[in-house]
Design a protein around this motif. Sequence first.
Motif, PDB file in Angstrom:
ATOM      1  N   SER A   1       7.965  13.122   0.222  1.00 44.01           N
ATOM      2  CA  SER A   1       6.791  13.767  -0.377  1.00 44.01           C
ATOM      3  C   SER A   1       6.800  15.254  -0.091  1.00 44.01           C
ATOM      4  O   SER A   1       6.469  16.069  -0.953  1.00 44.01           O
TER       5      SER A   1
ATOM      6  N   ALA B   1      -0.882  20.956  -3.206  1.00 47.29           N
ATOM      7  CA  ALA B   1      -0.006  19.785  -3.095  1.00 47.29           C
ATOM      8  C   ALA B   1       0.898  19.896  -1.879  1.00 47.29           C
ATOM      9  O   ALA B   1       1.074  18.938  -1.124  1.00 47.29           O
TER      10      ALA B   1
ATOM     11  N   MET C   1       3.637  10.578  -6.478  1.00 46.76           N
ATOM     12  CA  MET C   1       4.667  11.122  -7.359  1.00 46.76           C
ATOM     13  C   MET C   1       4.119  11.329  -8.770  1.00 46.76           C
ATOM     14  O   MET C   1       4.473  12.285  -9.449  1.00 46.76           O
TER      15      MET C   1
ATOM     16  N   VAL D   1      -5.371  11.129   0.167  1.00 47.55           N
ATOM     17  CA  VAL D   1      -4.272  10.337   0.712  1.00 47.55           C
ATOM     18  C   VAL D   1      -4.783   9.134   1.482  1.00 47.55           C
ATOM     19  O   VAL D   1      -4.084   8.135   1.620  1.00 47.55           O
ATOM     20  N   SER D   2      -6.009   9.203   1.975  1.00 42.97           N
ATOM     21  CA  SER D   2      -6.523   8.045   2.708  1.00 42.97           C
ATOM     22  C   SER D   2      -6.704   6.850   1.770  1.00 42.97           C
ATOM     23  O   SER D   2      -6.806   5.718   2.219  1.00 42.97           O
ATOM     24  N   TRP D   3      -6.713   7.121   0.460  1.00 44.97           N
ATOM     25  CA  TRP D   3      -6.824   6.020  -0.508  1.00 44.97           C
ATOM     26  C   TRP D   3      -5.464   5.442  -0.846  1.00 44.97           C
ATOM     27  O   TRP D   3      -5.350   4.291  -1.234  1.00 44.97           O
ATOM     28  N   VAL D   4      -4.435   6.269  -0.769  1.00 46.20           N
ATOM     29  CA  VAL D   4      -3.139   5.793  -1.250  1.00 46.20           C
ATOM     30  C   VAL D   4      -2.119   5.521  -0.153  1.00 46.20           C
ATOM     31  O   VAL D   4      -1.201   4.749  -0.350  1.00 46.20           O
ATOM     32  N   LEU D   5      -2.260   6.129   1.015  1.00 42.20           N
ATOM     33  CA  LEU D   5      -1.272   5.903   2.065  1.00 42.20           C
ATOM     34  C   LEU D   5      -1.767   4.835   3.032  1.00 42.20           C
ATOM     35  O   LEU D   5      -2.964   4.606   3.155  1.00 42.20           O
ATOM     36  N   PRO D   6      -0.826   4.181   3.743  1.00 41.22           N
ATOM     37  CA  PRO D   6      -1.244   3.197   4.747  1.00 41.22           C
ATOM     38  C   PRO D   6      -2.160   3.857   5.779  1.00 41.22           C
ATOM     39  O   PRO D   6      -1.968   5.014   6.137  1.00 41.22           O
ATOM     40  N   LYS D   7      -3.134   3.093   6.234  1.00 40.69           N
ATOM     41  CA  LYS D   7      -4.164   3.641   7.125  1.00 40.69           C
ATOM     42  C   LYS D   7      -3.579   4.272   8.382  1.00 40.69           C
ATOM     43  O   LYS D   7      -4.033   5.310   8.836  1.00 40.69           O
TER      44      LYS D   7
ATOM     45  N   GLY E   1       1.016   3.881  -2.959  1.00 44.21           N
ATOM     46  CA  GLY E   1       0.627   5.245  -2.588  1.00 44.21           C
ATOM     47  C   GLY E   1       1.678   6.256  -3.003  1.00 44.21           C
ATOM     48  O   GLY E   1       1.370   7.296  -3.583  1.00 44.21           O
ATOM     49  N   MET E   2       2.935   5.916  -2.735  1.00 42.15           N
ATOM     50  CA  MET E   2       4.022   6.829  -3.076  1.00 42.15           C
ATOM     51  C   MET E   2       4.097   7.005  -4.587  1.00 42.15           C
ATOM     52  O   MET E   2       4.301   8.118  -5.078  1.00 42.15           O
TER      53      MET E   2
ATOM     54  N   SER F   1      -2.377   7.724   7.150  1.00 46.01           N
ATOM     55  CA  SER F   1      -3.326   8.639   6.528  1.00 46.01           C
ATOM     56  C   SER F   1      -4.459   9.018   7.477  1.00 46.01           C
ATOM     57  O   SER F   1      -5.010  10.104   7.391  1.00 46.01           O
TER      58      SER F   1
ATOM     59  N   ARG G   1       0.818  -1.199   0.000  1.00 46.41           N
ATOM     60  CA  ARG G   1       0.000   0.000   0.000  1.00 46.41           C
ATOM     61  C   ARG G   1       0.857   1.256   0.000  1.00 46.41           C
ATOM     62  O   ARG G   1       0.617   2.203  -0.757  1.00 46.41           O
TER      63      ARG G   1
END
Lengths: 417, 441
Positions: free
Chosen positions: B315, B33, A296, B388-394, A291-292, B397, A287
Amino acid sequence: MTLHPMIAALRKHKAGVVLIAMQIALTLAIVCNAIFIIYARVDNVRRQTGLDEDNLFLVTQQWVGAPSGDDPASIQKLDAMQREDLNTLRSLPDVESVSPTNSLPLFPSSWNGAISLKPGAELRAGNARSSYYFGDEALLKTLGLHLIAGRDFTVADVVNKGMRDPSEPHLVIVTKALADKLFPQGDALGKVIYLDGGSMPTTIIGEVERMQVPSTGSWASTFVWNSTIEPIRLNGNFSRYAIRAKPGRLDAAMTAVRAALYASNPMRVLDDDSIKSFKDIRAEAYRADIGMAVLMGVVCLILLAVTAAGIVGLTSFWVGQRHRQIGVRRALGARKIDILHYFQLENLMIAGTGAVIGIVLAIGLNRVLMQNFAMDRMPVIYVLSGLAIVMVLGQLAVFVPARRASNVPPVVATRAA
Amino acid sequence: MLSYYVDLALRSLKRSPGLTLLMILAVGFGVGASMTSYSVFRAVSGDPIPWKSSRLFVPQIDIWGPQGHLDDTNKGDPPEAMDYTDAVALMRDHRAKFQSAMYQISPSVVPADPSMHPINVGGHAVYSEFFPMLDVPFKYGSGWGTDSDEQRAAVVVISSKLNQKLFAGANSVGKTIDIDGKDYRVVGVLDNWNPKPVFYDVVNTGGFTTDQQDVFVPFQRAISAGMPNDGNTNCSEIPKGSGFVGLQQSSCVWIAYMAELDDKAAAAAYKDYLDGYFRDQKAAGRFSWPLNNRLRDLPAWLESEHVVPSDTKISLVVALGLLVVCLVNTAGLLLAKFLRRSSEIGVRRALGAPRAAIYTQFLVEAGTVGLTGGVLGIVLTWVGVWGVSWVLPKEISSLAHIDLSLLAITLLVAVIATMLAGLYPTFRASRVQPALQLKTN
């Protein structure tokens, strides 16, 4: 077309030229580093674990009121409970194969150590680092691992021991990567090794083609493919089972397992996340990487769009400023295509200068990331791709205002500005 | 006068809607961003206990010596955690104001309601001073006393979440719960306490985890009940003995430790004590290597443990780079816009407007762009934090959130940054020669 008049013209609006070149330079620096990060993450995610991942799932359960001692009687009681669970699971109609296990590739629980060729070496000094998997004679079949040399475990090979029992197994199966690391001549089969600085010899009886270690963390990156499989049922107050459902019966099997385990012994903990398909284990493990990569990617798109917009905006302004000059040139016989080329060449010069600075910045940014965040050195190909991207972007962006410029009629020359 | 400039700015912006839109989009995306990354960074890098963090210390004793540094991941630092022998010795010596050894447990709890299945809970085995040391807030009751530590009493402090699950949120102090098949008396219920990072035990939790801390039981009680360690166990040699008792006799490290030291003198005295402890053990023949202890305060400890994920920092760096590009872009567009109005500036200057007036007029225009871009930035930050809640670990995020201060910072950054970007174009505008402009027209 000679460049001299063009450079002279550029001098007249230095600030704009510098700003566009700066923007191109920064964009190049960030975009190629971002693409490098994306590629590295995607490369991680696309690694094959060596497992046949379809129809595979993992159950983690904990007994309530099970013996907590480490004495032989408690261990045998725990083992009896585990074997009872295995029987329950193996009798289910949707289940093809079951093995006890301590972990799976990509699952966030790992058992790591080092393997030596000599007895009694320092634990942390061995010849190769490795992760350990524990399972019975059904493990290879359940996980779909490919045995490429030697033999699989038999029922007679499998023993049981307490979770914190430091004794070592007599036999193991290792991955080809680990075998080649320990025995570069390729004759690992039948050889003796020593696990975790112990002095009890362990014989390699088989090699599997590939099996990833559980951890995806950077600390494990030096031994990603070094796995050792031990024919052991571990006995503790909790147990894990790797289960292969019959083809297409994954959901049915996962539902049936919960009910069957509760039915055989309700004094156990089975949480919502106790039963996990391998697909979910994989998704959770990667994940952060995905995500990263997405982040990016978004940053790259925004950057390129903003830079393109900036070029369109400033070039439009210059076209407006030089309306009359263009008219004069047209009146003196310049073709439309000459005007178009003029602006395209101008952009090529500005973007080229920016890109040269950008290459330096890109390498600098990569150094900063390397020093602070344990990132790898960026191969030249990424800088070159970044270079190509910003140059093409510049040409595309300049095309719209340049075409408008080429449409300026020669008659403008006769009017006052 | 200012309202006149605002009016001028709006007119000017309306005159070239394309260019204006480009600028607003650039500022909005750049700010959006970077503020999204900042919200994540802020969430994971915050001080979990700011009023006290400089007084909380983590002692490290180099019980492994050079052998522990073979896989150079820790760069010569002592082990991150303690073995049982030293943790208990330090507790017995009791040289800090408050201190607690602790280890992670994961027992099962059997609800009194027979229709409910047993559940698994996370928690820590700690000493009584854990609660006052970390200023742990209680909804009902309190922690246990030192006598319960000594008597290995079957007492427990539970989270309000577990209290909700087992007792429907009522005051459960004095009631018992079944942990691993034995009855424990509830002495306290926490008041929503879930610090992030889990600063008292980052070694076992990694700082960020979705696991709840639902039960806290006395350390020695957990040891004697054989409640196994659910966290990491790191060994430099294989334990000689078997089982949980073998682990307690080994040099494997699995126990986190924290001490409260109220001033510099107390910290220095404690460091001396730690070093003295090491020398005594060395004299007794346990160690053969030089002294290499550490005593870090909480911020330094979190830093050395790399609690803020490096992805978050990368990031942030990249997003700030994006913001800079957006501002360079805005500067270019503002320059184009302002210089296009050279004749207008010429007229105003010829009619007697001082340079300062030109400055004010154009900075107001830049500020207007910044403010509008900032509003767009707020919308985009909101979308970003949601995204970000969709792409980062819970576990990461879920910590990022939008509050008033983030909104204020977003607007402020947008306006200030855009006005900075507008400085050079404004300077150029103010240098326009009135005579020259009037002549050519």
